[in-house]
Design a protein around this motif. Structure first.
Motif, mmCIF file in Angstrom:
data_model
loop_
_atom_site.group_PDB
_atom_site.id
_atom_site.type_symbol
_atom_site.label_atom_id
_atom_site.label_comp_id
_atom_site.label_asym_id
_atom_site.label_seq_id
_atom_site.Cartn_x
_atom_site.Cartn_y
_atom_site.Cartn_z
ATOM 1 N N PHE A 102 -0.052 -6.147 3.712
ATOM 2 C CA PHE A 102 1.371 -6.404 3.846
ATOM 3 C C PHE A 102 1.925 -5.550 4.984
ATOM 4 O O PHE A 102 1.745 -4.323 4.982
ATOM 5 N N ASP A 103 2.593 -6.173 5.936
ATOM 6 C CA ASP A 103 3.254 -5.436 7.008
ATOM 7 C C ASP A 103 4.705 -5.206 6.603
ATOM 8 O O ASP A 103 5.467 -6.164 6.385
ATOM 9 N N LEU A 104 5.066 -3.929 6.504
ATOM 10 C CA LEU A 104 6.351 -3.533 5.953
ATOM 11 C C LEU A 104 7.177 -2.754 6.975
ATOM 12 O O LEU A 104 6.636 -1.956 7.750
ATOM 13 N N ALA A 105 8.481 -2.977 6.941
ATOM 14 C CA ALA A 105 9.430 -2.123 7.641
ATOM 15 C C ALA A 105 9.926 -1.084 6.653
ATOM 16 O O ALA A 105 10.410 -1.429 5.578
ATOM 17 N N TYR A 106 9.794 0.185 7.016
ATOM 18 C CA TYR A 106 10.150 1.249 6.089
ATOM 19 C C TYR A 106 10.629 2.468 6.862
ATOM 20 O O TYR A 106 10.000 2.870 7.858
ATOM 21 N N ASP A 107 11.751 3.051 6.401
ATOM 22 C CA ASP A 107 12.290 4.237 7.070
ATOM 23 C C ASP A 107 12.608 5.360 6.094
ATOM 24 O O ASP A 107 13.204 6.364 6.483
ATOM 25 N N LYS A 109 14.794 5.462 3.905
ATOM 26 C CA LYS A 109 16.207 5.458 3.512
ATOM 27 C C LYS A 109 16.572 4.274 2.612
ATOM 28 O O LYS A 109 17.676 4.201 2.085
ATOM 29 N N GLY A 110 15.654 3.331 2.477
ATOM 30 C CA GLY A 110 15.888 2.154 1.655
ATOM 31 C C GLY A 110 14.560 1.538 1.277
ATOM 32 O O GLY A 110 13.494 2.045 1.644
ATOM 33 N N PRO A 111 14.574 0.441 0.530
ATOM 34 C CA PRO A 111 13.310 -0.181 0.099
ATOM 35 C C PRO A 111 12.501 -0.731 1.263
ATOM 36 O O PRO A 111 13.066 -1.145 2.280
ATOM 37 N N ALA A 112 11.192 -0.695 1.130
ATOM 38 C CA ALA A 112 10.315 -1.313 2.118
ATOM 39 C C ALA A 112 10.566 -2.819 2.141
ATOM 40 O O ALA A 112 10.725 -3.444 1.087
ATOM 41 N N LYS A 113 10.603 -3.399 3.341
ATOM 42 C CA LYS A 113 10.874 -4.823 3.501
ATOM 43 C C LYS A 113 9.648 -5.530 4.065
ATOM 44 O O LYS A 113 9.051 -5.080 5.048
ATOM 45 N N LEU A 114 9.297 -6.654 3.447
ATOM 46 C CA LEU A 114 8.158 -7.436 3.906
ATOM 47 C C LEU A 114 8.494 -8.170 5.189
ATOM 48 O O LEU A 114 9.407 -8.993 5.226
ATOM 49 N N LEU A 115 7.740 -7.883 6.250
ATOM 50 C CA LEU A 115 7.875 -8.608 7.511
ATOM 51 C C LEU A 115 6.950 -9.818 7.530
ATOM 52 O O LEU A 115 7.340 -10.907 7.930
ATOM 53 N N GLU A 116 5.707 -9.607 7.095
ATOM 54 C CA GLU A 116 4.751 -10.710 6.952
ATOM 55 C C GLU A 116 3.555 -10.229 6.158
ATOM 56 O O GLU A 116 3.387 -9.023 5.930
ATOM 57 N N TYR A 117 2.724 -11.179 5.735
ATOM 58 C CA TYR A 117 1.550 -10.872 4.938
ATOM 59 C C TYR A 117 0.321 -11.369 5.677
ATOM 60 O O TYR A 117 0.181 -12.563 5.934
ATOM 61 N N ASN A 118 -0.561 -10.452 6.032
ATOM 62 C CA ASN A 118 -1.847 -10.813 6.634
ATOM 63 C C ASN A 118 -2.844 -11.027 5.501
ATOM 64 O O ASN A 118 -3.558 -10.111 5.096
ATOM 65 N N ALA A 119 -2.856 -12.240 4.989
ATOM 66 C CA ALA A 119 -3.565 -12.519 3.742
ATOM 67 C C ALA A 119 -4.996 -13.001 3.943
ATOM 68 O O ALA A 119 -5.803 -12.935 3.015
ATOM 69 N N ASP A 120 -5.314 -13.476 5.127
ATOM 70 C CA ASP A 120 -6.585 -14.168 5.334
ATOM 71 C C ASP A 120 -7.546 -13.380 6.211
ATOM 72 O O ASP A 120 -8.691 -13.150 5.831
ATOM 73 N N THR A 121 -7.099 -12.939 7.387
ATOM 74 C CA THR A 121 -8.007 -12.283 8.337
ATOM 75 C C THR A 121 -7.422 -10.970 8.852
ATOM 76 O O THR A 121 -7.354 -10.747 10.065
ATOM 77 N N PRO A 122 -6.957 -10.085 7.966
ATOM 78 C CA PRO A 122 -6.376 -8.839 8.468
ATOM 79 C C PRO A 122 -7.424 -7.896 9.057
ATOM 80 O O PRO A 122 -8.550 -7.820 8.560
ATOM 81 N N THR A 123 -7.053 -7.214 10.118
ATOM 82 C CA THR A 123 -7.919 -6.195 10.705
ATOM 83 C C THR A 123 -7.242 -4.831 10.565
ATOM 84 O O THR A 123 -6.207 -4.716 9.930
ATOM 85 N N SER A 124 -7.811 -3.813 11.173
ATOM 86 C CA SER A 124 -7.446 -2.388 11.091
ATOM 87 C C SER A 124 -7.985 -1.743 9.820
ATOM 88 O O SER A 124 -7.491 -0.700 9.382
#
Length: 385
Positions: A102-107, A109-124
């Motif tokens: 799950f790629d999240l925006a998080y600072d 100061k508030g809840p993590a927000k889902l930007l997108e989900y790399n569900a099939d071929t995620p790397t790193s």
């Protein structure tokens, strides 16, 4: 959450060579960057990142159950018609999943927000589970980080345990594009995890997958009974062999039902299913008149794309960032604009991993622009306090 300057380890290039980290530099630019580090508190990790990851995974599984029974929703996602029965059968059997990110925006100061989900071929994976863990161990040993410093990172051990669950003592073929150092390196790392779990492993280029009657086979003529593929489902469904009976004989990792979650249309469907959820951003198919409710500030994303390609960020009617690419023919979604936090002129995105349904760790990539792409740098993290 904060960003700190960090002193790179002496002799780190020799260390990378020793552990087989062949893509610390890509395209003539550093990919791994330990000149900085992100520091989190345990509360931020447990309450904001880990809890959000578990919640988002549960939402996604609920969504798959709804899509798999709906031809109309498959249409909205532009799922290939000949693939739909295969996908539905895969979900009905609950074919096991290995991982997702799950790629999240998080600072903080508030809840993590889902930007997108790399569900099939995620790397790193390797840099998250191994490289940054070694970094933590060496910096605590040298005193650069306090002895009690930790990391949200059980990824390596969880991958090994998951392989033991889903493919005990089986030969698993690992397919990727060998002309991509990162993709082939990721496949090789997962093959090593499988071997540590007691499986057999064979690494091959996706072009070397052949068809022998009712079975896929490798160049040595061995049947491919279980295939891990670092190759997107939408590409597979566009290939001629996706019509072959072998598609129902082979066991795939990730399974066919994951195709429904690797499609960014799922972001709009998640919002329909759980509007107002604190970890979701308002999102609609671009063709939906309700997309106008987002006004002049939004992120436009292709339904199918990779590596952040063809994303456009609009703020108050002006384009503030975009990435090139060849995607978008199937349509787009519009997602409420939620800017990544900015630390020292850098914008980090949190990649939070799930393995076998459990949160497993995170890696951060940062960029000088608000858009994360395949040129963004991986920066390690630590938990202190």
């Amino acid at each position: 959450m904060k960003r700190e300057i960090s002193r790179p380890r002496p002799g780190v290039e020799a260390h990378f060579k020793n552990i087989g980290f062949a893509y610390a530099h890509m395209d003539g630019e550093p990919y791994w960057d330990e000149s900085a580090r992100y520091i989190f508190t345990l509360r931020e990790i447990e309450d904001d990142i880990e809890a959000a990851t578990r919640e988002l995974d549960a939402l996604c599984l609920e969504l798959v159950g709804r899509i798999a029974e709906s031809e109309e929703t498959m249409d909205r996602l532009h799922v290939a018609k000949h693939a739909r029965e295969l996908i539905a059968e895969s979900w009905k059997r609950r074919d096991p999943s290995l991982y997702g990110r799950f790629d999240l925006a998080y600072d903080s100061k508030g809840p993590a927000k889902l930007l997108e989900y790399n569900a099939d071929t995620p790397t790193s994976l390797f840099e998250t589970g191994v490289v940054q863990w070694h970094w933590l161990e060496q910096l605590t040993a040298s005193g650069e980080l306090p002895q009690h410093a930790d990391q949200f990172n059980s990824l390596h051990d969880r991958l090994i345990a998951r392989w033991a669950e889903i493919a005990p003592e089986r030969l698993v073929h690992f397919g990727a594009m060998s002309d991509s150092v990162e993709d082939f390196g990721t496949a090789a790392y997962l093959a090593d995890c499988a071997v540590q779990a007691g499986c057999g492993a064979a690494l091959l280029d996706m072009h070397d997958v052949g068809l022998d009657g009712a079975h896929f086979c490798d160049r040595d003529g061995r049947k491919i009974e279980t295939l891990f593929k670092l190759y997107p489902w939408e590409w597979m469904f566009a290939d001629t062999f996706s019509h072959a009976p072998a598609m129902r004989v082979t066991r795939f990792v990730e399974p066919p039902w994951k195709a429904l979650l690797s499609n960014k249309g799922m972001l709009a469907l998640l919002w329909e299913m759980a509007p107002g959820h604190p970890n979701l951003l308002e999102c609609y198919f671009a063709s939906n008149p309700r997309a106008a409710a987002l006004g002049q500030s939004y992120a436009k994303k292709p339904i199918y794309s990779r590596e952040g390609a063809n994303v456009l960020l609009m703020k108050d009617g002006a384009a503030i960032a975009s990435t090139p690419g060849d995607y978008g023919a199937e349509g787009h979604v519009r997602q409420a604009l939620h800017m990544l936090p900015c630390f020292d002129g850098r914008y980090p995105v949190v990649g939070s991993w799930v393995v076998g349904g459990e949160p497993a760790g995170m890696g951060l990539r940062e960029d000088a622009t608000p858009l994360t792409s395949n040129h963004s740098r991986f920066v390690p993290h630590a938990i202190v306090g």
